[in-house]
Design a protein around this motif. Structure first.
Motif: not given
Ligand SMILES: Cc1cc2nc3c(=O)[nH]c(=O)nc-3n(C[C@H](O)[C@H](O)[C@H](O)COP(=O)(O)OP(=O)(O)OC[C@H]3O[C@@H](n4cnc5c(N)ncnc54)[C@H](O)[C@@H]3O)c2cc1C
Length: 384
Positions: A11-12, A284-285, A108, A9, A40-41, A268, A81, A47
């Motif tokens: 950004y992707v 990053n986001a 994820t 849940g 999972a959340d 990520d 998952v 972030h």
């Molecule tokens: C403390 C912190 C500060 C940050 N600050 C910045 C910033 O200022 N600017 C910026 O651009 N980026 C920032 N980032 C980086 C940015 O948040 C990540 O690059 C971005 O969140 C990646 O998006 P995503 O969708 O790949 O993963 P996420 O946003 O991390 O989402 C992953 C999702 O997968 C779910 N998940 C994981 N495993 C499972 C499973 N087995 N089953 C079901 N669900 C699962 C989680 O619950 C979550 O909902 C920061 C990161 C952190 C940790």
């Protein structure tokens, strides 16, 4: 009925959802297509505002949006998952429930590897951040990792009134920023100095316990909070182990962000190559948002029997905040500092927040909390 399953849940998933929901309004309304999000959340964690929440500049509820509110036309399943079967197109989650998919998006994300740093927090999961904000009591803070996230969070903890030590294994903080923007990297160092953050470079944290951190040079730092921002590894998903991955466990994506037939990934969890340089894009986001959007478009094309488009986004830059009016930003290679950088960063974040009702409250919340609490200089000593 065709089913699109979004794993995670973050950004992707959010931006893939947006692109699909905009294009398939009729199909979703008529029940010809279903979008299921398994996360999972229960909330989307913005972030980017972690520092503002830690510093007490923004209430946590503005940075966390319930997934059901952010993705109203999807069925949201709160579960982890546990397995993906590519052959049968099945996802297993929670207590063994199973869903089949026509299109699967793996969003994820990643986790910080905190091997040996077991008591360190990462503030990555929404629960970690809520627990920290709710804990109330103040005391010394150690931030491990001197990348942009580490320096920003160190600055945020100062605002909570905590003495903060930043531990970084290299000889200068923000090495990735320094490579392209040495002036901005220098500015980060000056901001940490202004705020009274003690910076320990050239040492590693080797052990974290309830009372503090042991460093590789034998020094022991007292700490109430230990935060690790030490790089990351993709979350492993059983069933996807045989797909090609890079050295930090990220799924290798094709130019259209597919990792297997009818399976896409980004953010990520995945290694996405920059369309021009051919280098992996930063975790990053912004990149997760833009790639999520492209995945959504490609899922719709696949459901319509067409081939997907290449990921063509070229990037924008990066930014960090050191308190109200103190920022740095790299915008298309142009270095910007101070109020201009700070305002630009806030404006950008507000634009990309998943909830309009929360986004409009951010400027007012920042103004009133900045008026209430002026930043203070904290003096700190290095124990040991
Ligand atoms: C403390 C912190 C500060 C940050 N600050 C910045 C910033 O200022 N600017 C910026 O651009 N980026 C920032 N980032 C980086 C940015 O948040 C990540 O690059 C971005 O969140 C990646 O998006 P995503 O969708 O790949 O993963 P996420 O946003 O991390 O989402 C992953 C999702 O997968 C779910 N998940 C994981 N495993 C499972 C499973 N087995 N089953 C079901 N669900 C699962 C989680 O619950 C979550 O909902 C920061 C990161 C952190 C940790």
């Amino acid at each position: 009925m065709r089913r699109v399953v979004l794993l995670g849940g973050g950004y992707v998933s959010l931006h893939a959802y947006g692109a699909i929901a905009r294009r398939l309004r009729g199909e979703l309304r008529r029940g010809e297509v279903e979008i299921v999000v398994i996360s999972a959340d229960t909330v989307h964690n913005f972030h980017g505002f972690t520092g503002e929440v830690v510093a007490g500049l923004l209430p946590i509820d503005l940075a966390q949006t319930p997934l059901a509110e952010a993705m109203p036309r999807a069925r949201v399943v709160h579960a982890r998952v546990t397995d993906v079967s590519l052959d049968d197109r099945r996802v297993t989650y929670g207590d063994g429930s199973v869903l089949t998919y026509d299109a699967l998006v793996v969003g994820t994300g990643a986790r910080e590897p905190v091997d040996g740093l077991g008591d360190a927090s990462t503030l990555r999961s929404p629960g970690d951040l809520r627990a920290l904000v709710g804990s109330g009591s103040e005391g010394p803070v150690v931030v491990i990792g001197g990348g942009l996230a580490g320096v920003e969070l160190a600055a945020a903890f100062v605002r909570r009134g905590a003495p903060v030590t930043l531990v970084h294994s290299g000889d200068r903080v923000v090495p990735a920023l320094r490579a392209g923007q040495p002036r901005l990297a220098d500015r980060c160092e000056r901001e940490l100095d202004r705020l009274g953050v003690v910076v320990r470079t050239g040492v590693r944290a080797v052990d974290v316990s309830a009372d503090g951190v042991l460093l590789s040079d034998g020094a022991r730092l007292d700490a109430r909070v230990v935060l690790a921002t030490t790089g990351q590894r993709a979350v492993p998903l059983p069933g996807l182990d045989d797909l090609p991955r890079d050295e930090v466990g990220r799924l290798i994506t094709a130019p259209d962000l597919q990792v297997s037939p009818d399976v896409w990934s980004a953010g990520d969890a995945a290694r996405v190559l920059h369309p021009r340089s051919g280098e992996p894009v930063t975790a990053n986001a912004l990149w997760a948002i833009k790639a999520g959007d492209q995945i959504g478009r490609n899922v719709v094309r696949a459901l319509r029997g067409r081939s997907g488009g290449r990921f063509r986004y070229l990037g924008l830059g990066q930014a960090a905040s050191f308190g109200v009016g103190h920022g740095i930003a790299d915008l298309y290679g142009l270095p910007i500092t101070g109020w201009a950088a700070w305002l630009m960063r806030i404006g950008f974040f507000v634009r990309f927040m998943p909830s309009r009702s929360r986004a409009v409250r951010v400027p007012g919340a920042l103004v009133s909390s900045a008026r209430l609490r002026a930043p203070q200089k904290v003096s700190a000593t290095v124990p040991g």
